[in-house]
Design a protein around this motif. Structure first.
Motif, short mmCIF file in Angstrom:
data_model
loop_
_atom_site.label_atom_id
_atom_site.label_comp_id
_atom_site.label_asym_id
_atom_site.label_seq_id
_atom_site.Cartn_x
_atom_site.Cartn_y
_atom_site.Cartn_z
N UNK A 1 0.81 -1.22 0.00
CA UNK A 1 0.00 0.00 0.00
C UNK A 1 0.85 1.28 0.00
N UNK A 2 2.16 1.13 -0.04
CA UNK A 2 3.05 2.28 -0.04
C UNK A 2 3.37 2.83 1.34
N UNK A 3 2.97 2.12 2.39
CA UNK A 3 3.24 2.56 3.76
C UNK A 3 4.64 2.11 4.17
N UNK B 1 0.52 -10.57 9.11
CA UNK B 1 1.13 -9.37 9.68
C UNK B 1 2.09 -8.71 8.69
N UNK B 2 1.71 -8.70 7.41
CA UNK B 2 2.56 -8.10 6.38
C UNK B 2 2.89 -6.66 6.74
N UNK B 3 4.09 -6.21 6.47
CA UNK B 3 5.09 -6.86 5.64
C UNK B 3 5.95 -7.88 6.38
N UNK B 4 5.68 -8.10 7.65
CA UNK B 4 6.52 -9.00 8.46
C UNK B 4 6.09 -10.46 8.29
#
Length: 73
Positions: free
Chosen positions: A35-37, A56-59
């Motif tokens: 999402x660009x965050x 738990x993306x990006x993790x």
């Protein structure tokens, strides 16, 4: 007296791609999600999801371990 050997500490790469698993980042990094965050790493070693299935993306949350081999990164 003979010459002494100089021992240097082993250097570790900042980025390690784990076969079938996450990307490990050592040190301070910024990860940008779909999402660009931007997310700053907060641990000495952070695991970034590569399978796209983590809750738990990006993790990485370990979901890749239950995927069939053909769906793993």
């Amino acid at each position: 007296m003979g010459r002494g050997r100089v021992t240097r500490p082993a250097t570790r790469p900042d980025v390690v791609m784990c076969p079938g698993g996450p990307m490990l980042l050592r040190g301070d990094h910024v990860v940008v999600d779909d999402d660009g965050v931007s997310h700053a790493t907060t641990r000495p070693v952070s695991a970034v999801c590569r399978c796209g299935k983590s809750a738990s993306k990006p993790w990485c949350d370990g979901t890749h371990k239950v995927l069939p081999p053909k769906l793993r990164p």
